[in-house]
Write an enzyme that holds these catalytic residues in place. Structure first.
Site, PDB file in Angstrom:
ATOM      1  N   LYS A 115       0.277   2.295  23.654  1.00  0.00           N
ATOM      2  CA  LYS A 115       0.236   2.115  25.102  1.00  0.00           C
ATOM      3  C   LYS A 115       1.689   2.125  25.573  1.00  0.00           C
ATOM      4  O   LYS A 115       2.448   1.194  25.317  1.00  0.00           O
ATOM      5  CB  LYS A 115      -0.449   0.794  25.457  1.00  0.00           C
ATOM      6  CG  LYS A 115      -0.643   0.603  26.944  1.00  0.00           C
ATOM      7  CD  LYS A 115      -1.540  -0.605  27.215  1.00  0.00           C
ATOM      8  CE  LYS A 115      -1.894  -0.733  28.672  1.00  0.00           C
ATOM      9  NZ  LYS A 115      -0.741  -0.899  29.550  1.00  0.00           N
ATOM     10  N   ARG A 136      -0.532   7.148  40.446  1.00  0.00           N
ATOM     11  CA  ARG A 136      -1.904   6.679  40.384  1.00  0.00           C
ATOM     12  C   ARG A 136      -2.322   6.023  41.705  1.00  0.00           C
ATOM     13  O   ARG A 136      -3.451   6.172  42.153  1.00  0.00           O
ATOM     14  CB  ARG A 136      -2.051   5.665  39.241  1.00  0.00           C
ATOM     15  CG  ARG A 136      -3.478   5.273  38.959  1.00  0.00           C
ATOM     16  CD  ARG A 136      -3.554   4.353  37.757  1.00  0.00           C
ATOM     17  NE  ARG A 136      -3.436   2.979  38.165  1.00  0.00           N
ATOM     18  CZ  ARG A 136      -4.476   2.208  38.498  1.00  0.00           C
ATOM     19  NH1 ARG A 136      -5.701   2.685  38.420  1.00  0.00           N
ATOM     20  NH2 ARG A 136      -4.300   0.977  38.884  1.00  0.00           N
ATOM     21  N   LYS A 284      -9.861   4.346  22.440  1.00  0.00           N
ATOM     22  CA  LYS A 284     -10.745   5.166  23.275  1.00  0.00           C
ATOM     23  C   LYS A 284     -11.897   5.727  22.441  1.00  0.00           C
ATOM     24  O   LYS A 284     -11.678   6.141  21.298  1.00  0.00           O
ATOM     25  CB  LYS A 284      -9.974   6.359  23.863  1.00  0.00           C
ATOM     26  CG  LYS A 284      -8.773   5.969  24.696  1.00  0.00           C
ATOM     27  CD  LYS A 284      -7.957   7.184  25.147  1.00  0.00           C
ATOM     28  CE  LYS A 284      -6.746   6.717  25.942  1.00  0.00           C
ATOM     29  NZ  LYS A 284      -5.839   7.815  26.320  1.00  0.00           N
TER      30      LYS A 284
HETATM   31  S1  IVH Z   1      -5.676   5.841  29.221  1.00  0.00           S
HETATM   32  C1  IVH Z   1      -9.270   5.519  31.740  1.00  0.00           C
HETATM   33  N1  IVH Z   1      -3.779   5.911  27.407  1.00  0.00           N
HETATM   34  O1  IVH Z   1      -1.959   1.822  30.767  1.00  0.00           O
HETATM   35  C2  IVH Z   1      -8.093   5.683  30.895  1.00  0.00           C
HETATM   36  N2  IVH Z   1      -3.364   4.701  29.414  1.00  0.00           N
HETATM   37  O2  IVH Z   1      -3.453  -0.540  31.544  1.00  0.00           O
HETATM   38  C3  IVH Z   1      -6.836   5.386  31.615  1.00  0.00           C
HETATM   39  N3  IVH Z   1      -1.146   3.696  29.536  1.00  0.00           N
HETATM   40  O3  IVH Z   1      -2.919   2.996  33.936  1.00  0.00           O
HETATM   41  C4  IVH Z   1      -5.588   5.363  30.906  1.00  0.00           C
HETATM   42  N4  IVH Z   1      -0.413   4.421  27.574  1.00  0.00           N
HETATM   43  O4  IVH Z   1      -0.623   3.738  32.967  1.00  0.00           O
HETATM   44  C5  IVH Z   1      -4.155   5.450  28.615  1.00  0.00           C
HETATM   45  N5  IVH Z   1      -2.182   6.079  25.713  1.00  0.00           N
HETATM   46  C6  IVH Z   1      -2.548   5.631  26.928  1.00  0.00           C
HETATM   47  C7  IVH Z   1      -1.682   4.866  27.738  1.00  0.00           C
HETATM   48  C8  IVH Z   1      -2.148   4.402  28.973  1.00  0.00           C
HETATM   49  C9  IVH Z   1      -0.099   3.744  28.674  1.00  0.00           C
HETATM   50  C10 IVH Z   1      -1.144   2.974  30.835  1.00  0.00           C
HETATM   51  C11 IVH Z   1      -1.650   3.748  32.015  1.00  0.00           C
HETATM   52  C12 IVH Z   1      -2.829   2.966  32.538  1.00  0.00           C
HETATM   53  C13 IVH Z   1      -2.510   1.593  32.037  1.00  0.00           C
HETATM   54  C14 IVH Z   1      -3.765   0.748  31.947  1.00  0.00           C
END
Ligand code: IVH
Length: 349
Positions: A115, A136, A284
């Protein structure tokens, strides 16, 4: 061949060659050309485009910086909502998430990814060319920050494949070394320092003048497809890499949740040595049809969860407080600390 035709061919070659070197350097961290040689190619393309402005294309590397926004950013409506993630702070909360998924799909497999601690953005490509990029915002509406995103060199202006349309999502972040450099520069000028790389990235992206953003050396990791995903998320990640995006190398497809937890623990041990900040790992569901059926509760998808690492703490001694006077007379205090190691970098101010 007329001079125009010759220059047109040459401009095409130069664009391709320069974009390749930009990709090698900013996405693959490799360098196979001398700076001088690169500058000469850039200058040659620039002079052709100045002689024949009709040869300038929107994917030209000479025009990553340009077009100042006057006043406000335009609003962008996200056709596919940009969701955020539910957080988990313990392994048991991750196991609860797994239970909810397995109740619906007993065969679900997962992808675990770092993340990245930055800002999520959406990038739209029409016929392989970057046309619009947005924040976003509240997930439904964001702001058009195309001009600023164009300055981020790991964001391709042209994809390696001319597909009709794709919307790519990912995180813009500021590498740690750039964050330190920027803060040092700001301190020297008597300007307030940014608290962390994330704030610095956010401040840099919301600049009305892209020239300022361009000086900040931001970077981008692609992690999702908004529109145009393949059957498996892991295949989409491979596809994005093939299109020329920087995709984290630290992701893994796992067969069950215990493997995901093991991955997260291993990742925690090595994430401090990365060049950028991570604040957790995202798990995921890999099959996109399963993601669709699982759907969302309110604003969070049921097919993904963010495991958050506890914030790092360290104890040190306050040695001094230095006051700086800015150009406009604003006073900014800086705490001088006994240097202490935190997230792989040394904090002393
Ligand atoms: S997936 C529905 N993948 O984390 C899926 N988010 O706490 C949405 N983020 O708004 C996001 N690394 O800004 C995803 N590998 C990653 C990510 C990631 C950072 C951030 C992103 C999101 C936030 C949510």
């Amino acid at each position: 061949m007329t001079d125009f035709e010759q220059k047109k061919t040459r401009a095409g070659q130069l664009r391709k060659e320069l974009n390749y070197h930009i990709y090698r350097y900013y996405v693959e961290n490799e360098n196979d050309i001398e700076d001088y040689e690169y500058d000469m190619l850039m200058r040659e393309l620039d002079s052709i485009e100045k002689e024949y402005p009709e040869l300038l294309t929107s994917d030209s590397p000479t025009h990553r910086v340009g077009g100042r926004a006057d006043g406000l950013f335009e609003t962008v409506l996200h056709t596919v909502k940009m969701e955020s993630l539910q957080d988990a702070f313990s392994h048991d909360e991750v196991r609860d998430f797994n239970k909810r998924v397995k109740d619906v799909f007993s065969n679900a497999e997962y992808v675990v990814e770092p993340k990245i601690d930055g800002l999520s953005v959406s990038l739209e490509y029409v016929n392989g060319v970057f046309t619009r990029g947005s924040t976003r915002g509240d997930g439904v509406q964001g702001e058009d920050i195309t001009a600023n995103l164009r300055t981020v060199k790991s964001i391709p202006l042209r994809l390696k494949k001319d597909i009709p349309f794709i919307e790519v999502r990912g995180e813009v972040y500021m590498p740690r070394h750039e964050f330190m450099r920027l803060n040092e520069e700001r301190a020297e000028k008597g300007e307030a320092e940014f608290a962390n790389p994330r704030n610095a990235a956010a401040g840099s992206l919301r600049q009305l003048d892209p020239q300022v953003t361009a000086k900040r050396s931001l970077s981008f990791f692609a992690y999702n497809v908004g529109n145009g995903a393949l059957e498996k998320h892991s295949d989409s990640l491979a596809m994005l890499k093939g299109y020329g995006f920087k995709v984290s190398e630290n992701y893994k497809v796992v067969a069950n949740i215990e493997e995901a937890i093991k991955f997260i623990e291993d990742f925690d041990a090595k994430r401090r040595s990365l060049a950028y900040d991570t604040d957790g790992a995202v798990i995921k569901v890999n099959a996109v049809y399963q993601q669709r059926i699982l759907g969302a509760t309110g604003k969070d998808p049921r097919w993904a969860i963010a495991f958050k690492f506890p914030p790092e703490q360290a104890e040190t001694t306050l040695e001094d407080i230095v006051w700086r006077v800015g150009r406009t007379g604003v006073l900014t205090p800086t705490a001088v600390l006994t240097p202490v190691k935190l997230s792989g970098s040394v904090v002393s101010r």
